[in-house]
Design a protein around this motif. Structure first.
Motif, PDB file in Angstrom:
ATOM      1  N   ASN A   5      24.679  39.520  19.676  1.00 37.43           N
ATOM      2  CA  ASN A   5      24.113  40.756  18.794  1.00 37.43           C
ATOM      3  C   ASN A   5      24.314  42.250  19.363  1.00 37.43           C
ATOM      4  O   ASN A   5      24.749  42.910  18.609  1.00 37.43           O
ATOM      5  CB  ASN A   5      22.641  40.706  18.696  1.00 37.43           C
ATOM      6  N   TYR A 162      36.005  55.516  -3.467  1.00 36.91           N
ATOM      7  CA  TYR A 162      34.784  55.415  -4.193  1.00 36.91           C
ATOM      8  C   TYR A 162      34.500  54.233  -5.081  1.00 36.91           C
ATOM      9  O   TYR A 162      33.721  53.403  -5.261  1.00 36.91           O
ATOM     10  CB  TYR A 162      34.251  56.570  -4.558  1.00 36.91           C
ATOM     11  N   LEU A 163      35.683  54.387  -5.980  1.00 34.16           N
ATOM     12  CA  LEU A 163      35.725  53.341  -6.934  1.00 34.16           C
ATOM     13  C   LEU A 163      36.121  51.962  -6.653  1.00 34.16           C
ATOM     14  O   LEU A 163      35.641  51.230  -7.141  1.00 34.16           O
ATOM     15  CB  LEU A 163      36.646  53.807  -8.071  1.00 34.16           C
ATOM     16  N   LEU A 166      33.597  49.231  -6.161  1.00 38.83           N
ATOM     17  CA  LEU A 166      32.808  48.847  -7.497  1.00 38.83           C
ATOM     18  C   LEU A 166      33.751  47.921  -8.293  1.00 38.83           C
ATOM     19  O   LEU A 166      33.218  46.969  -8.932  1.00 38.83           O
ATOM     20  CB  LEU A 166      32.789  50.286  -8.378  1.00 38.83           C
TER      21      LEU A 166
ATOM     22  N   LEU B 112      30.363  54.531 -14.477  1.00 39.45           N
ATOM     23  CA  LEU B 112      31.016  53.469 -14.022  1.00 39.45           C
ATOM     24  C   LEU B 112      30.145  52.878 -12.890  1.00 39.45           C
ATOM     25  O   LEU B 112      29.957  51.510 -13.032  1.00 39.45           O
ATOM     26  CB  LEU B 112      32.521  53.757 -13.462  1.00 39.45           C
ATOM     27  N   GLU B 113      29.402  53.529 -12.173  1.00 42.93           N
ATOM     28  CA  GLU B 113      28.992  53.190 -11.294  1.00 42.93           C
ATOM     29  C   GLU B 113      27.471  52.227 -11.802  1.00 42.93           C
ATOM     30  O   GLU B 113      26.974  51.152 -11.274  1.00 42.93           O
ATOM     31  CB  GLU B 113      28.183  54.320 -10.238  1.00 42.93           C
ATOM     32  N   ALA B 116      28.535  48.941 -12.823  1.00 42.97           N
ATOM     33  CA  ALA B 116      28.607  48.060 -12.051  1.00 42.97           C
ATOM     34  C   ALA B 116      27.460  47.698 -11.250  1.00 42.97           C
ATOM     35  O   ALA B 116      27.231  46.486 -10.964  1.00 42.97           O
ATOM     36  CB  ALA B 116      29.529  48.851 -10.970  1.00 42.97           C
ATOM     37  N   ARG B 135      22.519  31.842  -6.102  1.00 38.23           N
ATOM     38  CA  ARG B 135      23.431  32.486  -5.126  1.00 38.23           C
ATOM     39  C   ARG B 135      22.741  33.937  -4.525  1.00 38.23           C
ATOM     40  O   ARG B 135      22.868  33.881  -3.156  1.00 38.23           O
ATOM     41  CB  ARG B 135      24.730  32.854  -6.098  1.00 38.23           C
ATOM     42  N   ARG B 150      15.718  36.826  15.191  1.00 34.67           N
ATOM     43  CA  ARG B 150      15.811  38.045  16.218  1.00 34.67           C
ATOM     44  C   ARG B 150      14.355  38.411  16.454  1.00 34.67           C
ATOM     45  O   ARG B 150      13.814  38.531  17.715  1.00 34.67           O
ATOM     46  CB  ARG B 150      16.490  39.027  15.667  1.00 34.67           C
TER      47      ARG B 150
END
Lengths: 272, 286
Positions: A5, A162-163, A166, B112-113, B116, B135, B150
């Motif tokens: 770790n 950035y894209l 996504l 777009l963000e 997403a 999942r 931990r």
């Protein structure tokens, strides 16, 4: 912390240790910067201190694959980075040099793990950049800070970086690694913008009272980001604090006035 | 334009910049650069641009906003060079059209963000109950197990089924069975804490991982969930839950293997509950 770790944290935060002094100083960089910004102050410290330098996750040469959007949307995520680095190196009673937002991050970390810090040098700190009239003048209105985020967008047209996540999705770490390894992460808007939000929109005034570590507040006489009233407010609300205003302009005293920073620190340490 | 790095004073300025902000050269000379820039630009300069100028000596194609005498905002682009001593040399031009284009790009990117994020939610949420799907829960549970290895904390897990679901599905169809699960999920949801990981593990089973909770704490939760489920009537009878509750012992093993053990133990406890007629909680001790 076990050695696996610890090694993971050292890699994640690009931890470097230099100097061979008997005491340990931890250097925590500000928003938009990385550990290289300490190079002006380092020559003055490394005789006396073992210096621990690091980059917050998402900044400098940290491991971008360790970035967690949820964790780093508040300053507590960055405070955990600070604590993790200290734990990884088994550090206690360090002198923390924190620039700007790292002062607040240090205060948060010290309230969780007070034994980690012996002293803190807060360079141009502000616990809150927003105005809350009539009692507190952080210097900015919410609209100013919204405009700042927009301006950052326009200045970091890292569209591809950035894209791509996504489009690629979060389950393709290898592709992410290749792509992000090619970029200098401190200018990557994917990481910088959440850090800006956590820095400029948060209000950590209430955390000041819980910090029992002695703090030296170093303020610049003419700082557009942190006016003198903020230094006075912090000195009043931190349990053990000394305010020193350096006759200078700007928000980066550790870069522009390292000698004065060092002199003020020595004086503070002597009094302690 | 030339400014002083330390005092922030405007030392020289040309007619173009004076005209851009609607004033005279002489009014700008000697003024502070801070009076020329919007507050947002000021923060950007102080926190990001000045440090990088000190470090690298040059900054190109910076987009900033200047304020005119009439308090209007004009987008500009600036190249700034530091001479290494105290002067900053600025080359500035108006960027009104470029700003509009960038604004449109930002808006398109934001859309777009959001899409997403929405897609990511859809991929991790069970559409019937709005609990996490297997999942997504698996990822979160593995993280909690690694964290608990931990920093130790008590952990418990509950596996449960809605006893009436299968009969409803066979007699009244899938849509009615889904409606039953949806009703019960909505009733149970307020009882969970933010740190609980609540999931529809598969078609019939639900798995809840309770962080920092003892078996005694979780038994109270199970009783509450049973009571809530009993308020939903199916064919004139109260609904009920068969529940298996286990205490999770976090050993220093691979969290994925640990999760497999948790599932099989919780399953075994659930099986005993079902075999005993349902509507009760069975605790698996070891």
């Amino acid at each position: 912390m076990n050695s696996d770790n610890a090694a993971r944290i050292v890699k994640r935060n690009n931890v470097k240790v230099v100097g061979d002094g008997s005491r340990v100083a931890m250097m925590a960089h500000g928003f938009g910067c990385d550990q290289t910004m300490w190079r002006f102050l380092m020559p003055l410290l490394e005789q006396e201190f073992r210096l621990v330098l690091f980059d917050y996750t998402g900044c400098g040469q940290s491991d971008p694959n360790c970035y967690d959007r949820d964790k780093y949307h508040t300053l507590h995520g960055y405070a955990q980075d600070l604590i993790d680095v200290c734990d990884a190196l088994s550090l206690e009673s360090v002198v923390l040099f924190g620039h700007s937002v790292s002062s607040t991050i240090g205060i948060i970390a010290a309230s969780q793990r007070p034994e980690m810090f012996a002293e803190m040098v807060l360079i141009c700190p502000s616990p809150c950049f927003l105005n809350y009239p009539p009692d507190y003048h952080g210097g900015f209105e919410k609209a100013d800070l919204e405009e700042l985020l927009n301006l950052m967008d326009k200045n970091h047209v890292g569209w591809a970086n950035y894209l791509a996540p996504l489009v690629i999705g979060e389950n393709n770490p290898e592709e992410m690694t290749v792509m992000l390894a090619d970029s200098f992460c401190s200018t990557d808007p994917m990481f910088l913008k959440p850090f800006a939000k956590a820095t400029f929109f948060s209000d950590h005034r209430a955390d000041l009272a819980a910090c029992g570590v002695p703090c030296l507040i170093l303020q610049s006489g003419h700082d557009s980001l942190a006016n003198q009233g903020i230094g006075e407010y912090m000195a009043e609300h931190l349990p053990v604090a000394s305010l020193n205003v350096i006759d200078a302009s700007g928000h980066c005293l550790h870069m522009t006035h390292p000698q004065q920073v060092m002199a003020a620190f020595r004086q503070f340490s002597r009094v302690l | 334009m030339v400014t002083d790095l330390h005092s922030r004073e405007i030392m020289q300025v040309n007619a173009y910049i004076a005209e851009l902000v609607g004033t005279e050269k002489m009014d700008l000379t000697g003024a502070s650069i801070t009076s020329l820039l919007s507050k947002a630009s000021l923060i950007f300069m102080e926190s990001y641009v000045y440090p990088s100028l000190l470090d690298m000596g040059i900054h190109s194609e910076l987009q900033l906003t200047v304020m005119t005498q009439n308090e209007q905002r004009i987008p500009i682009v600036a190249n700034i060079r530091f001479d290494g001593a105290q002067s900053l040399y600025w080359s500035i031009f108006s960027a009104v059209e470029r700003d509009k284009l960038y604004q449109e790009l930002i808006e398109a990117r934001d859309q777009l963000e959001q899409q997403a994020i929405r897609l990511s939610e859809l991929a991790s949420i069970d559409p019937v109950t709005s609990f996490l799907n297997q999942r997504a829960a698996q990822t979160k549970i593995i993280n909690v197990l690694a964290q608990t290895q931990r920093v130790p904390a008590p952990l418990t897990a509950i596996m449960f089924i809605v006893d009436q679901r299968l009969d409803v599905q066979q007699q009244l169809g899938q849509a009615v069975a889904d409606g039953l699960l949806n009703n019960i999920a909505e009733l149970l949801r307020p009882s969970f804490r933010a740190v609980d990981i609540v999931s529809r593990w598969n078609d019939s089973k639900f798995l809840i991982m309770c962080y920092d909770a003892t078996v005694e704490d979780t038994q109270i939760l199970c009783d509450k969930l049973q009571a809530l489920a009993a308020t939903v009537m199916v064919d004139g009878k109260k609904s009920s839950l068969s529940m298996g509750l286990i205490s999770v012992s976090v050993t220093p093993r691979d969290p994925i293997q640990l999760l497999d053990t948790i599932i099989s133990k919780a399953d075994a406890a659930l099986y005993i509950s079902q075999a005993s007629g349902g509507g009760q909680t069975v605790v698996f001790e070891h």
